[in-house]
Each structure stands twice: as structure tokens, then as C-alpha cells.
Design a protein around this motif. Sequence first.
Motif, PDB file in Angstrom:
ATOM      1  N   THR A  24       0.828  -1.198   0.000  1.00 26.01           N
ATOM      2  CA  THR A  24       0.000   0.000   0.000  1.00 26.01           C
ATOM      3  C   THR A  24       0.863   1.248   0.000  1.00 26.01           C
ATOM      4  O   THR A  24       2.085   1.187   0.154  1.00 26.01           O
ATOM      5  CB  THR A  24      -0.906   0.010   1.242  1.00 26.01           C
ATOM      6  N   GLY A  25       0.205   2.400  -0.114  1.00 26.02           N
ATOM      7  CA  GLY A  25       0.930   3.665  -0.089  1.00 26.02           C
ATOM      8  C   GLY A  25       1.657   3.917   1.204  1.00 26.02           C
ATOM      9  O   GLY A  25       2.630   4.667   1.253  1.00 26.02           O
ATOM     10  N   GLY A  26       1.202   3.285   2.283  1.00 22.93           N
ATOM     11  CA  GLY A  26       1.862   3.456   3.557  1.00 22.93           C
ATOM     12  C   GLY A  26       3.252   2.858   3.603  1.00 22.93           C
ATOM     13  O   GLY A  26       4.041   3.162   4.506  1.00 22.93           O
ATOM     14  N   LYS A  27       3.581   2.005   2.639  1.00 18.82           N
ATOM     15  CA  LYS A  27       4.907   1.397   2.584  1.00 18.82           C
ATOM     16  C   LYS A  27       5.877   2.200   1.714  1.00 18.82           C
ATOM     17  O   LYS A  27       7.029   1.806   1.542  1.00 18.82           O
ATOM     18  CB  LYS A  27       4.801  -0.031   2.024  1.00 18.82           C
ATOM     19  N   LEU A  28       5.408   3.309   1.134  1.00 21.62           N
ATOM     20  CA  LEU A  28       6.247   4.085   0.229  1.00 21.62           C
ATOM     21  C   LEU A  28       6.952   5.218   0.959  1.00 21.62           C
ATOM     22  O   LEU A  28       6.489   5.715   1.997  1.00 21.62           O
ATOM     23  CB  LEU A  28       5.401   4.676  -0.909  1.00 21.62           C
ATOM     24  N   ASN A  29       8.066   5.613   0.438  1.00 22.19           N
ATOM     25  CA  ASN A  29       8.754   6.813   0.892  1.00 22.19           C
ATOM     26  C   ASN A  29       8.966   7.687  -0.349  1.00 22.19           C
ATOM     27  O   ASN A  29       9.680   7.288  -1.261  1.00 22.19           O
ATOM     28  CB  ASN A  29      10.105   6.467   1.518  1.00 22.19           C
ATOM     29  N   PRO A  30       8.330   8.838  -0.523  1.00 22.76           N
ATOM     30  CA  PRO A  30       7.606   9.582   0.510  1.00 22.76           C
ATOM     31  C   PRO A  30       6.209   9.037   0.786  1.00 22.76           C
ATOM     32  O   PRO A  30       5.640   8.349  -0.050  1.00 22.76           O
ATOM     33  CB  PRO A  30       7.509  10.984  -0.097  1.00 22.76           C
ATOM     34  N   SER A  31       5.665   9.393   1.954  1.00 23.39           N
ATOM     35  CA  SER A  31       4.299   9.006   2.276  1.00 23.39           C
ATOM     36  C   SER A  31       3.323   9.872   1.489  1.00 23.39           C
ATOM     37  O   SER A  31       3.656  10.974   1.047  1.00 23.39           O
ATOM     38  CB  SER A  31       4.053   9.153   3.776  1.00 23.39           C
ATOM     39  N   LEU A  32       2.121   9.379   1.306  1.00 22.24           N
ATOM     40  CA  LEU A  32       1.153  10.019   0.420  1.00 22.24           C
ATOM     41  C   LEU A  32      -0.082  10.466   1.173  1.00 22.24           C
ATOM     42  O   LEU A  32      -0.444   9.891   2.202  1.00 22.24           O
ATOM     43  CB  LEU A  32       0.741   9.047  -0.695  1.00 22.24           C
ATOM     44  N   VAL A  33      -0.743  11.498   0.641  1.00 26.83           N
ATOM     45  CA  VAL A  33      -2.058  11.915   1.116  1.00 26.83           C
ATOM     46  C   VAL A  33      -2.982  11.983  -0.091  1.00 26.83           C
ATOM     47  O   VAL A  33      -2.545  11.896  -1.248  1.00 26.83           O
ATOM     48  CB  VAL A  33      -1.999  13.280   1.840  1.00 26.83           C
ATOM     49  N   ALA A  34      -4.271  12.160   0.162  1.00 23.81           N
ATOM     50  CA  ALA A  34      -5.268  12.128  -0.909  1.00 23.81           C
ATOM     51  C   ALA A  34      -4.949  13.158  -1.986  1.00 23.81           C
ATOM     52  O   ALA A  34      -4.643  14.320  -1.690  1.00 23.81           O
ATOM     53  CB  ALA A  34      -6.657  12.388  -0.330  1.00 23.81           C
ATOM     54  N   GLY A  35      -5.014  12.738  -3.236  1.00 24.65           N
ATOM     55  CA  GLY A  35      -4.798  13.628  -4.368  1.00 24.65           C
ATOM     56  C   GLY A  35      -3.381  13.690  -4.873  1.00 24.65           C
ATOM     57  O   GLY A  35      -3.116  14.292  -5.921  1.00 24.65           O
ATOM     58  N   ASP A  36      -2.426  13.094  -4.155  1.00 26.40           N
ATOM     59  CA  ASP A  36      -1.032  13.121  -4.576  1.00 26.40           C
ATOM     60  C   ASP A  36      -0.808  12.316  -5.859  1.00 26.40           C
ATOM     61  O   ASP A  36      -1.556  11.378  -6.169  1.00 26.40           O
ATOM     62  CB  ASP A  36      -0.126  12.537  -3.494  1.00 26.40           C
ATOM     63  N   VAL A  37       0.220  12.703  -6.587  1.00 25.41           N
ATOM     64  CA  VAL A  37       0.698  11.951  -7.747  1.00 25.41           C
ATOM     65  C   VAL A  37       2.153  11.577  -7.480  1.00 25.41           C
ATOM     66  O   VAL A  37       2.922  12.409  -7.004  1.00 25.41           O
ATOM     67  CB  VAL A  37       0.603  12.792  -9.039  1.00 25.41           C
ATOM     68  N   ILE A  38       2.504  10.314  -7.734  1.00 19.80           N
ATOM     69  CA  ILE A  38       3.904   9.943  -7.590  1.00 19.80           C
ATOM     70  C   ILE A  38       4.544   9.848  -8.968  1.00 19.80           C
ATOM     71  O   ILE A  38       3.902   9.447  -9.938  1.00 19.80           O
ATOM     72  CB  ILE A  38       4.078   8.618  -6.813  1.00 19.80           C
ATOM     73  N   TYR A  39       5.806  10.250  -9.053  1.00 23.76           N
ATOM     74  CA  TYR A  39       6.521  10.214 -10.325  1.00 23.76           C
ATOM     75  C   TYR A  39       8.001  10.016 -10.054  1.00 23.76           C
ATOM     76  O   TYR A  39       8.475  10.150  -8.917  1.00 23.76           O
ATOM     77  CB  TYR A  39       6.267  11.495 -11.134  1.00 23.76           C
ATOM     78  N   ALA A  40       8.732   9.697 -11.102  1.00 29.27           N
ATOM     79  CA  ALA A  40      10.179   9.513 -10.987  1.00 29.27           C
ATOM     80  C   ALA A  40      10.868  10.852 -11.261  1.00 29.27           C
ATOM     81  O   ALA A  40      10.777  11.387 -12.366  1.00 29.27           O
ATOM     82  CB  ALA A  40      10.664   8.452 -11.962  1.00 29.27           C
ATOM     83  N   SER A  41      11.548  11.370 -10.258  1.00 24.26           N
ATOM     84  CA  SER A  41      12.293  12.612 -10.440  1.00 24.26           C
ATOM     85  C   SER A  41      13.724  12.343 -10.901  1.00 24.26           C
ATOM     86  O   SER A  41      14.467  13.260 -11.207  1.00 24.26           O
ATOM     87  CB  SER A  41      12.319  13.418  -9.139  1.00 24.26           C
ATOM     88  N   GLY A  42      14.108  11.095 -10.930  1.00 26.14           N
ATOM     89  CA  GLY A  42      15.420  10.665 -11.391  1.00 26.14           C
ATOM     90  C   GLY A  42      15.413   9.155 -11.517  1.00 26.14           C
ATOM     91  O   GLY A  42      14.391   8.495 -11.257  1.00 26.14           O
ATOM     92  N   THR A  43      16.496   8.584 -11.919  1.00 23.20           N
ATOM     93  CA  THR A  43      16.572   7.140 -12.072  1.00 23.20           C
ATOM     94  C   THR A  43      16.337   6.461 -10.724  1.00 23.20           C
ATOM     95  O   THR A  43      17.040   6.737  -9.746  1.00 23.20           O
ATOM     96  CB  THR A  43      17.952   6.735 -12.627  1.00 23.20           C
TER      97      THR A  43
END
Length: 242
Positions: A24-43
Motif C-alpha cells: 500500500t501507499g503506507g509502505k512508500l517513501n515519501p508518504s502520500l495523502v489524498a490527491g497526490d501523484v507519484i513520479y520519478a524525479s530521477g533514475t
Amino acid sequence: MAFLSGRTSLTTVQTGDIADNAVTGGKLNPSLVAGDVIYASGTDTITRLAKGSDTTVLTLASGLPSWASPPAAGLVLIETITTTGATWDFETGINSTYESYFCSYRVVPATDNAQLTLVVGTGGTPTYQTSLYAYCALHNDTTSPASTGADGAADIRLHSDRGMGNVATEGGAGNFWIHEPSSAAASTFFSGNGGVCDTAGNFYGTTFGAAYEAATAVTAIRLLYSSGNITGEASIWGLARA
């Protein structure tokens, strides 16, 4: 431990070690809140883009996702020229941003009986096209229906062959559209209308259609008289679609 499935090391995680839909999102770093988008800022680098405001749109800025206001529909002013000179060159913003461009002008020549003309520029540092057979145009005016600017001309005469008087109450005005100038697959077409007051104070209304007859992208336009300087004002807009 049963979850190791017979292995003695956790240096790698195999597909079978994690149940479907177990991360789930709780296992990711950075942590997420509603409406966030995750993307790759580098390799192999995950970054959080916080949600935008209502009605903003996701776009790219310097190759990375960001939020921005949607482009406005309608005419967007690009440039206005009011200086006196031999030519008025519009060299900013004529590109694939807009499919069509609109230009309006009110001008007076320094030289009596001068004709207002248009030529196009091509290339990153524009080269203005003034060769014979570069343009074709067809005009209608109040006294000479279907007078022609000739197939194979070196410019587009915006008011047929009508010369303008050079006092403040004479000169001319008009507007024209540039249709798909960034296309390198077909000619660039123009259409417009306007009015001229000649050296005797006679007024003529004109309409025209014209083309730059080359499958080359147009990156600039130049207004100039057949002789002498040009004064007044001209502006160009891009047509934005919602």
C-alpha cells in the motif's frame, strides 16, 4: 520462518514473497495523502507531487510533472509593434503553440502612394522570403472585383495595388489570419480584409486570400511598404482552443 519459503536471506524479494495487492501507499517513501501523484524525479527515485488546485491541469515543466492553469480559449496577445521603421517583424511566438494567428494593423506610409505588403520568414533565425514565385494572392476591392496579386509574386500585397496616402487622415487599416503556419507539409494560407485611403482621399475596401507556396514552416511575418518607413500600430494574437 514460513514466509521465507525455504530461503535463508532477504537480500532480494521474489514475486511469490508478496501477496497480490499487499503493498500500500503506507509502505512508500515519501508518504502520500489524498490527491497526490507519484513520479520519478530521477533514475529509481520516487517523488511526491502534491495535489493541485481545483481546475488546474497536469503538465510538464523542464521535463517534470507540475500543475498549471489551463490555457485560456480565444485570442492570446503575443506582440504589438508601434515603432517607426522600414519593416515591422513579428518573430516571437509563431510556432506550433497555436494553429492559427490573427494580425490587425492601422498604418500610414512615410512615402506617398506606397503599397502595404507582407512577406514570411522561415527558420530559427528567420530568413525572409522575397523571391519571385514565392506567393500567390487574389483580391477583391470596391472598384476591381477579382483583381489579382498574381501567381508567382515576390510578396503579398494586402490591399491589391492600392497605394496609401501619407497624411494622418489617409493610410490604411485591416486584419488577416495566418492559417497553420507551423505546418511543413503544405502551403501557409492567409485571408483578410481592410480599407485604404489613397493620395486623393478616395477610400477602397479590400478582401484577399493568399498563400506562401512552399511546404515549409513559417516562423515570422514582416509588414513593409513598397518604399519608405511604416508608422502606426500592429498586433498579433494566437488563437487558443479550450
